[in-house]
Each structure stands twice: as structure tokens, then as C-alpha cells.
Write an enzyme that holds these catalytic residues in place. Structure first.
Site, PDB file in Angstrom:
ATOM      1  N   GLU A   1       0.819  -1.208   0.000  1.00 23.12           N
ATOM      2  CA  GLU A   1       0.000   0.000   0.000  1.00 23.12           C
ATOM      3  C   GLU A   1       0.858   1.265   0.000  1.00 23.12           C
ATOM      4  OE1 GLU A   1      -3.627  -1.929   2.596  1.00 23.12           O
ATOM      5  OE2 GLU A   1      -1.852  -1.139   3.580  1.00 23.12           O
TER       6      GLU A   1
ATOM      7  N   CYS B   1       2.193   5.266  10.259  1.00 23.91           N
ATOM      8  CA  CYS B   1       3.569   4.808  10.418  1.00 23.91           C
ATOM      9  C   CYS B   1       3.601   3.458  11.104  1.00 23.91           C
ATOM     10  CB  CYS B   1       4.345   5.775  11.304  1.00 23.91           C
ATOM     11  SG  CYS B   1       4.934   7.205  10.452  1.00 23.91           S
TER      12      CYS B   1
HETATM   13  N1  SAH Z   1      12.731   1.998   8.293  1.00 20.71           N
HETATM   14  C1  SAH Z   1      12.686   3.399   8.418  1.00 20.71           C
HETATM   15  C2  SAH Z   1      11.585   4.051   7.644  1.00 20.71           C
HETATM   16  C3  SAH Z   1      10.241   3.408   7.666  1.00 20.71           C
HETATM   17  S1  SAH Z   1       9.389   3.381   9.184  1.00 20.71           S
HETATM   18  C4  SAH Z   1      12.646   3.801   9.869  1.00 20.71           C
HETATM   19  O1  SAH Z   1      12.405   2.962  10.719  1.00 20.71           O
HETATM   20  O2  SAH Z   1      12.880   4.970  10.137  1.00 20.71           O
HETATM   21  C5  SAH Z   1       8.790   5.042   9.330  1.00 20.71           C
HETATM   22  C6  SAH Z   1       8.564   5.502  10.766  1.00 20.71           C
HETATM   23  O3  SAH Z   1       7.484   4.810  11.381  1.00 20.71           O
HETATM   24  C7  SAH Z   1       9.769   5.274  11.637  1.00 20.71           C
HETATM   25  O4  SAH Z   1      10.070   6.393  12.432  1.00 20.71           O
HETATM   26  C8  SAH Z   1       9.283   4.120  12.491  1.00 20.71           C
HETATM   27  O5  SAH Z   1       9.991   3.962  13.644  1.00 20.71           O
HETATM   28  C9  SAH Z   1       7.844   4.475  12.691  1.00 20.71           C
HETATM   29  N2  SAH Z   1       7.010   3.376  13.207  1.00 20.71           N
HETATM   30  C10 SAH Z   1       7.185   2.048  13.000  1.00 20.71           C
HETATM   31  N3  SAH Z   1       6.241   1.335  13.660  1.00 20.71           N
HETATM   32  C11 SAH Z   1       5.430   2.240  14.279  1.00 20.71           C
HETATM   33  C12 SAH Z   1       4.261   2.140  15.080  1.00 20.71           C
HETATM   34  N4  SAH Z   1       3.701   0.970  15.348  1.00 20.71           N
HETATM   35  N5  SAH Z   1       3.702   3.284  15.551  1.00 20.71           N
HETATM   36  C13 SAH Z   1       4.238   4.487  15.249  1.00 20.71           C
HETATM   37  N6  SAH Z   1       5.324   4.659  14.481  1.00 20.71           N
HETATM   38  C14 SAH Z   1       5.924   3.545  13.991  1.00 20.71           C
END
Ligand code: SAH
Ligand code: SF4
Length: 349
Positions: free
Chosen positions: A100, A339
Site C-alpha cells: 500500500e 507509520c
Molecule cells: N525503516 C525506516 C523508515 C520506515 S518506518 C525507519 O524505521 O525509520 C517510518 C517511521 O514509522 C519510523 O520512524 C518508524 O519507527 C515508525 N514506526 C514504526 N512502527 C510504528 C508504530 N507501530 N507506531 C508508530 N510509528 C511507527
């Protein structure tokens, strides 16, 4: 024309985006570099999805291009309005992975959230993308995702965040190649692009010198290496090394770095002590922005977001210490588009 055909065949060109440099070379060899400019204009600006519409090219050239090259290899399976100002695009790769692409709309601009991998090898326990890793997306697939989103929202699409599935710096060359295409051909300023990463110091420094300088967002989330590694098992570097590299990125690019910090409840990482430690860790940055993200629920994960007052208290401690802070209340949460909620599925294959 025959020699152009041969040239494309010799270079094994198959997909326009993947073979762009090779195709350009072929045209240059035939003193027809301007053709490439015409084709690029059609694909990147007029968003053409086939060669037949390129009426300023001869019929013969269009035939050769049609026979030799694909433009879009991703299939659009669905596009729906999931909430006010949020669209969900469902794409499928040729090898059958469905993923998605969230598009967030505002009155004057839109932001697309792109993935760089199918799943993610870092395996953060709070993230749906980290459950399974399949493969890297190619720069062709990443730019296609962008252009497909642009076909839907048009020139309003001004911002790109690499915050979908995957760790962009573990797919470094395809990600940088994508950013180069975006900068050169799509009129997107790197000031409007954010690359989010768990932080791989050598790659952050390489990125600073790569010629593309997106905004950098570092997903920190914890103030001790021990906690960070237990929640983010694929992370190698220490917090200190990640922040040093982020500081170097800031010095080299003059771009303000953001720190992402997911807030988990039940005393996991959002106590006043955690906030204090975060302030100490960030003290040496002259200019840094902290994004606090209340945890978005992921099925099967036994974590929860803190209550409103815990979030406010945490933010206020940072603000009092002089940090710039935003609380990111996520859009698209109920649709599992926020996110950390993006996962892939098996499609037709
Ligand atoms: N792999 C990279 C980019 C993709 S994730 C990274 O981790 O930065 C994008 C963002 O979403 C990151 O800041 C990540 O930590 C956050 N994220 C992942 N799981 C989440 C969740 N369950 N709730 C809120 N943010 C989350
Ligand atoms: Fe990968 Fe980022 Fe999800 Fe961690 S948070 S599993 S690094 S996509």
C-alpha cells in the site's frame, strides 16, 4: 532505426526507468539525444504510461520502444479514499507482492509515503513491516510508485516521505538512484523529501556526499542501546554513533535533522526520566527537530500508546529544554495506513 534497435538489444534494455542511462546512451550514439528529452517529458511530466501517445516521435520509433521497453511494471490494484484527506493506493509488483501507498492530502499540497523494500529486515517488534522481509524494491519501482500517486493527485503532490515499508539505507543504491530521478526529472526539491532511517552511520555519511540531500529523520525511539536493540533487533550501531553521523549530515548539508521518537505507554520509554535522557543526548545539536509519534497499534503486538497527559508531559520537558517538538497524531490509523502499520501481502503468484 535498426541500429537503435540493436543498441537497445545489446544493452539488454527492458524497463524504461531501470535502463534510462543505457537508453540515453543509445540515442546519443545516434546523435539524437533530444529524443530522450522528449521521452522523459512524456513520462515524467505528462505522466504517459505508454509510448503510443508520444506523438512527437515517429511511428517507427514508437514501435521499437513499445516492443523493447516497458514503462510501468507495477500494477494498480486499487485506489480508495479511506478517510478525509487520505487515499490508499494498492500496488502489485510483477513477482506478486501487494503493498500500500498512503497519500495524504491538504488543500494546497499532498504527501506520498513510499516504501523502499517489501517488508523490512530490521525487524522492529513494534512495526508491521518488520515481520517479514522479502526483497528490495528497485529504483524503477520506487519512482513508479511516485508517478502513479502523481497521476492520482496531480501537481499537488509536492512532498515525499520514505517512511513506508523498509529501511532505505539498507537499499542504498536503489534509494539514491530513485532520489536522483526525482530531483532531476520530477521537479521535486530535496527540501521536500524526507528519508527516515534507523541510522546506519556509514550510509548517512555517504548520503551527505551523494549529490542528493534529502531531509534526514532518525528513528531513535529509545535512550539506551540495550532497550533500543531489544525492540529493534536489526540495529547494529550505537545511539552515539548514529547521532554523530546525523550531526555530520547536518554539518555537511545544512539540513536540519529530525529525530523520531515513538511513545509507548506503561513506562516503556515515555517517562520524565526518558525525556531527560533524550534532552542530554540531543544537547550537542544546534538545530534539531523532535517528532513524537504516539504508538500506532499493530496486530499481535503487545504494546500501547501512553495517555494524553504522559505525551504532553514528555513533550513539555523537551520544549523547556529548548528543543523543537511536534507531536505527530497519525492520519489513516484506523485503516492501518499510519507509520509502522504497512505490511505486504501475497498477490497473484
Ligand atoms: N525503516 C525506516 C523508515 C520506515 S518506518 C525507519 O524505521 O525509520 C517510518 C517511521 O514509522 C519510523 O520512524 C518508524 O519507527 C515508525 N514506526 C514504526 N512502527 C510504528 C508504530 N507501530 N507506531 C508508530 N510509528 C511507527
Ligand atoms: Fe523496518 Fe523501520 Fe519498520 Fe523498523 S520501523 S521494521 S526499520 S520499517
Amino acid at each position: 532505426m535498426d541500429t537503435l534497435l540493436q543498441c537497445l538489444e545489446e544493452r539488454g534494455a527492458l524497463n524504461f526507468f531501470a535502463a534510462e542511462e543505457d537508453i540515453e546512451e543509445c540515442f546519443k550514439c545516434h546523435n539524437e539525444a533530444y529524443r530522450m528529452r522528449q521521452i522523459r517529458k512524456w513520462i515524467y511530466e505528462k505522466l504517459a504510461d505508454n509510448f503510443d501517445v508520444m506523438t512527437d516521435l515517429s511511428k517507427e520509433l514508437r514501435r521499437i520502444l513499445r516492443e523493447k521497453l516497458t514503462i510501468y511494471t507495477l500494477e494498480v490494484k486499487d485506489c480508495v479514499d479511506v478517510a478525509e484527506q487520505t487515499k490508499k493506493l494498492l500496488l502489485e509488483t510483477p513477482d506478486g507482492y501487494l503493498f500500500e501507498v498512503p497519500i495524504l492530502e491538504r488543500r494546497n499540497y499532498a504527501t506520498v509515503c513510499l516504501s523502499t523494500q517489501v517488508g523490512c529486515p530490521v525487524g522492529c517488534i513494534f512495526c508491521a513491516s518488520g515481520k517479514r522481509f522479502k526483497r528490495n524494491l528497485t529504483s524503477s519501482e520506487i519512482i513508479q510508485s511516485f508517478l502513479i500517486a502523481k497521476r492520482i493527485v496531480g501537481n499537488k503532490l509536492k512532498n515525499v516521505v520514505l517512511m513506508g515499508m523498509g529501511e532505505p539505507l539498507l537499499n542504498y543504491s536503489e534509494t539514491v538512484d530513485f532520489l536522483k530521478k526525482l530531483k532531476k526529472n520530477c521537479g521535486i526539491s530535496m527540501r521536500h523529501v524526507t528519508l527516515s532511517t534507523v541510522g546506519i552511520p556509514s550510509k548517512i555519511r555517504q548520503l551527505a556526499r551523494s549529490g542528493v540531500k534529502p531531509r534526514l529523520a532518525v528513528s531513535l525511539h529509545f535512550t539506551s542501546d540495550e532497550m533500543r536493540r531489544s525492540f529493534m533487533p536489526g540495529v547494529r550501531a550505537s545511539i552515539k554513533d548514529v547521532l554523530d553521523a546525523a550531526y555530520d549530515y547536518y554539518m555537511e548539508t545544512s539540513r536540519r535533522v529530525s529525530i523520531e521518537y515513538i511513545l509507548f505507554g506503561a513506562g516503556v520509554n515515555s517517562t520524565p526520566d526518558d525525556a531527560g535522557r533524550l534532552v542530554s543526548l540531543l544537547r550537542f545539536f544546534e538545530d534539531v527537530h523532535v517528532n513524537l509519534i504516539p504508538y500506532n497499534p499493530v496486530p499481535g503486538v503487545d504494546l500501547k500508546a501512553p495517555g494524553y497527559s504522559t505525551i504532553k508531559t514528555f513533550a513539555n520537558i523537551l520544549k523547556k529544554a529548548g528543543l523543537n517538538v511536534t507531536i505527530r497524531w497519525s492520519q489513516g490509523k484506523s485503516e492501518n495506513l499510519a507509520c509502522g502499520q504497512l505490511a505486504w501481502k501475497r498477490g497473484k503468484n
